[in-house]
Design an enzyme around this catalytic site. Structure first.
Site, PDB file in Angstrom:
ATOM      1  N   ASP A 101       0.820  -1.217   0.000  1.00 34.15           N
ATOM      2  CA  ASP A 101       0.000   0.000   0.000  1.00 34.15           C
ATOM      3  C   ASP A 101       0.849   1.260   0.000  1.00 34.15           C
ATOM      4  OD1 ASP A 101       0.916  -0.408   2.605  1.00 34.15           O
ATOM      5  OD2 ASP A 101      -1.044  -0.174   3.561  1.00 34.15           O
ATOM      6  N   ASP A 104       6.842   3.780   3.527  1.00 29.48           N
ATOM      7  CA  ASP A 104       6.973   4.861   4.505  1.00 29.48           C
ATOM      8  C   ASP A 104       8.437   4.895   4.967  1.00 29.48           C
ATOM      9  OD1 ASP A 104       6.099   6.853   6.309  1.00 29.48           O
ATOM     10  OD2 ASP A 104       5.589   5.390   7.833  1.00 29.48           O
ATOM     11  N   PHE A 153      -0.492  11.625   7.349  1.00 34.74           N
ATOM     12  CA  PHE A 153      -1.085  10.304   7.557  1.00 34.74           C
ATOM     13  C   PHE A 153      -2.345  10.178   6.718  1.00 34.74           C
ATOM     14  CE2 PHE A 153      -3.079   6.683   9.447  1.00 34.74           C
ATOM     15  CZ  PHE A 153      -1.992   5.862   9.699  1.00 34.74           C
ATOM     16  N   ASP A 160      -5.354   2.127   6.483  1.00 39.48           N
ATOM     17  CA  ASP A 160      -6.183   2.257   7.677  1.00 39.48           C
ATOM     18  C   ASP A 160      -5.585   3.190   8.719  1.00 39.48           C
ATOM     19  OD1 ASP A 160      -3.997   0.418   8.412  1.00 39.48           O
ATOM     20  OD2 ASP A 160      -5.109   0.178  10.278  1.00 39.48           O
ATOM     21  N   ARG A 166     -10.417   1.624   5.659  1.00 47.54           N
ATOM     22  CA  ARG A 166      -9.853   0.898   4.507  1.00 47.54           C
ATOM     23  C   ARG A 166     -10.811   0.893   3.319  1.00 47.54           C
ATOM     24  NH1 ARG A 166      -5.206  -1.867   6.210  1.00 47.54           N
ATOM     25  NH2 ARG A 166      -5.253  -2.771   8.276  1.00 47.54           N
TER      26      ARG A 166
END
Ligand code: IMP
Ligand code: MG
Length: 182
Positions: A101, A104, A153, A160, A166
């Site tokens: 996904d 980071d 974020f 999520d 989600r």
């Protein structure tokens, strides 16, 4: 009911996501022609990009799923990953495309990549739907990136906060009021 004030700003609309996925699919289709492609979804965050991307990959391929969590603080650049759910296919001989996904700190993916390379796939590449390059701690780059985003974020389209959001069809910046800041 979903409280729409939980989302501060829509970062990627459904239409924008569609364009991104189409572009990724075209590139991957070109690059994997004649290869032995196994697309691996890293659960749970990648379910949306996985399902949509597969429909844009115009090649024979197989799919599998894996769930992992990083050990430790998540700020370390070394360590290993804990396997929550392992693959069911033996990787040897396959050209693996890991679908994640978001990249980071990169700690999870770099550790996972190291672990999967021990299983001797023919090749291993990474497709990250989102990338937060400002947050990188591990030495890793995605071979395919959907979109680079600022250090905020985000939730939706698989991503999520505390297992929620989600199912949003778009990617939005989570309102700080949700996690207790204003
Ligand atoms: P890292 O690259 O090891 O730091 O971890 C990446 C994982 O952290 C992703 O797979 C997500 O589950 C989670 N993550 C990182 N940034 C975000 C975000 O902005 N929203 C939701 N989840 C995130
Ligand atoms: Mg994840």
């Amino acid at each position: 009911m979903l409280n729409s004030s939980d989302i501060k700003e829509v970062l990627l609309s459904e239409e924008e996501i569609k364009e991104i996925v189409k572009r990724l699919g075209e590139q991957i289709t070109k690059d994997y022609e004649g290869k032995n492609l196994l697309v691996v979804s890293i659960l749970k965050g990648s379910i949306m990009i996985m399902a949509d991307l597969l429909r844009e990959i115009k090649l024979d391929c197989k799919i599998d799923f894996m769930a992992v969590s990083s050990y430790g603080s998540g700020t370390r650049t070394s360590g290993s990953v804990k396997i929550i759910k392992d693959l069911s296919i033996d990787l040897s001989g396959y050209d693996i495309l890991l679908v994640e996904d978001i990249l980071d700190s990169g700690v999870t993916l770099s550790n996972l990549k190291e672990l999967l390379m021990l299983r001797k796939p023919a090749s291993l590449k990474i497709c990250a739907f989102l990338d937060k390059p400002d947050r990188r701690k591990a030495d890793i780059v995605a071979d395919y990136t959907g979109a680079s985003i600022p250090d905020e974020f985000v939730v939706g389209y698989g991503l999520d906060y505390d297992e929620k959001y989600r199912n949003l069809p778009y990617v939005g910046i989570l309102s700080p009021s949700v996690y207790g800041e204003n």
